[in-house]
Design a protein around this motif. Structure first.
Motif, short mmCIF file in Angstrom:
data_model
loop_
_atom_site.label_atom_id
_atom_site.label_comp_id
_atom_site.label_asym_id
_atom_site.label_seq_id
_atom_site.Cartn_x
_atom_site.Cartn_y
_atom_site.Cartn_z
N ALA A 179 0.84 -1.21 0.00
CA ALA A 179 0.00 0.00 0.00
C ALA A 179 0.87 1.26 0.00
N ASP A 180 1.89 1.28 0.84
CA ASP A 180 2.78 2.45 0.90
C ASP A 180 3.49 2.68 -0.43
N GLU A 181 3.93 1.60 -1.06
CA GLU A 181 4.62 1.73 -2.35
C GLU A 181 3.67 2.20 -3.44
N ALA A 182 2.43 1.72 -3.41
CA ALA A 182 1.44 2.15 -4.40
C ALA A 182 1.14 3.64 -4.25
N LYS A 183 0.96 4.09 -3.02
CA LYS A 183 0.67 5.50 -2.77
C LYS A 183 1.86 6.37 -3.17
N ALA A 184 3.07 5.91 -2.87
CA ALA A 184 4.28 6.66 -3.25
C ALA A 184 4.40 6.77 -4.77
N LEU A 185 4.09 5.69 -5.48
CA LEU A 185 4.15 5.72 -6.94
C LEU A 185 3.11 6.68 -7.51
N LEU A 186 1.93 6.71 -6.92
CA LEU A 186 0.90 7.65 -7.38
C LEU A 186 1.34 9.09 -7.12
N ASN A 187 1.92 9.35 -5.96
CA ASN A 187 2.42 10.71 -5.67
C ASN A 187 3.50 11.12 -6.66
N LYS A 188 4.37 10.19 -7.01
CA LYS A 188 5.42 10.45 -8.01
C LYS A 188 4.79 10.76 -9.37
N ALA A 189 3.72 10.04 -9.71
CA ALA A 189 3.02 10.27 -10.97
C ALA A 189 2.37 11.65 -11.01
N VAL A 190 1.81 12.07 -9.89
CA VAL A 190 1.18 13.40 -9.80
C VAL A 190 2.21 14.49 -10.08
N VAL A 191 3.38 14.36 -9.47
CA VAL A 191 4.46 15.33 -9.69
C VAL A 191 4.83 15.37 -11.18
N ALA A 192 4.96 14.19 -11.79
CA ALA A 192 5.32 14.12 -13.21
C ALA A 192 4.24 14.74 -14.09
N LEU A 193 2.97 14.47 -13.79
CA LEU A 193 1.87 15.03 -14.59
C LEU A 193 1.82 16.54 -14.49
N LYS A 194 2.05 17.07 -13.31
CA LYS A 194 2.02 18.53 -13.13
C LYS A 194 3.19 19.20 -13.84
N ALA A 195 4.33 18.52 -13.93
CA ALA A 195 5.52 19.09 -14.57
C ALA A 195 5.41 19.07 -16.09
N ASP A 196 4.96 17.93 -16.65
CA ASP A 196 4.90 17.78 -18.11
C ASP A 196 3.92 16.65 -18.44
N PRO A 197 2.63 16.97 -18.61
CA PRO A 197 1.61 15.93 -18.80
C PRO A 197 1.90 14.98 -19.96
N LYS A 198 2.32 15.50 -21.10
CA LYS A 198 2.56 14.64 -22.26
C LYS A 198 3.69 13.64 -21.99
N LYS A 199 4.79 14.12 -21.45
CA LYS A 199 5.92 13.22 -21.14
C LYS A 199 5.54 12.23 -20.04
N ALA A 200 4.77 12.68 -19.07
CA ALA A 200 4.36 11.79 -17.99
C ALA A 200 3.57 10.61 -18.55
N ILE A 201 2.60 10.87 -19.41
CA ILE A 201 1.80 9.78 -19.99
C ILE A 201 2.69 8.84 -20.78
N GLU A 202 3.63 9.38 -21.54
CA GLU A 202 4.58 8.52 -22.27
C GLU A 202 5.36 7.65 -21.29
N ASP A 203 5.83 8.26 -20.20
CA ASP A 203 6.60 7.52 -19.20
C ASP A 203 5.76 6.44 -18.52
N PHE A 204 4.50 6.75 -18.22
CA PHE A 204 3.62 5.76 -17.58
C PHE A 204 3.41 4.55 -18.48
N ASN A 205 3.43 4.75 -19.79
CA ASN A 205 3.22 3.66 -20.74
C ASN A 205 4.48 2.88 -21.07
N ASN A 206 5.63 3.29 -20.56
CA ASN A 206 6.88 2.59 -20.80
C ASN A 206 6.93 1.34 -19.91
#
Length: 148
Positions: free
Chosen positions: A28-55
């Motif tokens: 649970a802690d790792e899942a929540k940490a990964l989601l928080n990391k994803a939020v930071v990435a989406l706020k910084a650069d949404p297009k790159k974040a989605i590409e990174d999530f799909n890698n």
């Protein structure tokens, strides 16, 4: 003496096997940490974040943990290991729970909610308990789930 050695060896093997299995799944802690990391990435650069999530070998995959996102207003998956382009709202768990609709309703900006449901592990068919942490970032509903 031999009997106690065998018993101790068997107990150690069970303990090792149990811990190895536990390490094969995210927590649970790792899942929540990964989601928080994803939020930071989406706020910084949404297009790159989605590409990174799909890698499939990228920084947003960890054992059975992965980031998924679905874009408003249709909420079709923009990031998912297998479901890109399909509607999140159509997801139903193995017991008939309208999982996708609940994820969309639960997601909110700057908050992390959770949804519990039954879903098979990757490569499996038997449903097990799973919890997904979900949030909304801009026009994306994103989440990360872990198996209980």
């Amino acid at each position: 003496m031999v009997r106690s050695f065998v018993a101790a060896t068997f107990a150690a093997l069970l303990a090792f096997t149990g811990s190895a299995f536990a390490q094969a799944s995210g927590t649970a802690d790792e899942a929540k940490a990964l989601l928080n990391k994803a939020v930071v990435a989406l706020k910084a650069d949404p297009k790159k974040a989605i590409e990174d999530f799909n890698n499939p070998t990228g920084a947003f995959r960890d054992r059975d943990l992965y980031v998924f996102c679905a874009a408003a207003p249709e909420y079709n998956f923009t990031a998912h290991p297998k479901l890109n382009g399909t509607p999140l709202a159509a997801l139903v768990d193995k017991k008939g729970k309208k999982l996708g609709e609940e994820l969309i309703k639960t997601a909110a900006e700057d908050k992390i909610g959770s949804v519990e449901y039954m879903f098979p592990r990757p490569g499996g068919t038997d449903p097990v308990e799973k919890v997904t942490f979900v949030t909304k970032v801009g026009g994306q509903v994103c989440g990360v789930g872990y198996y209980k």
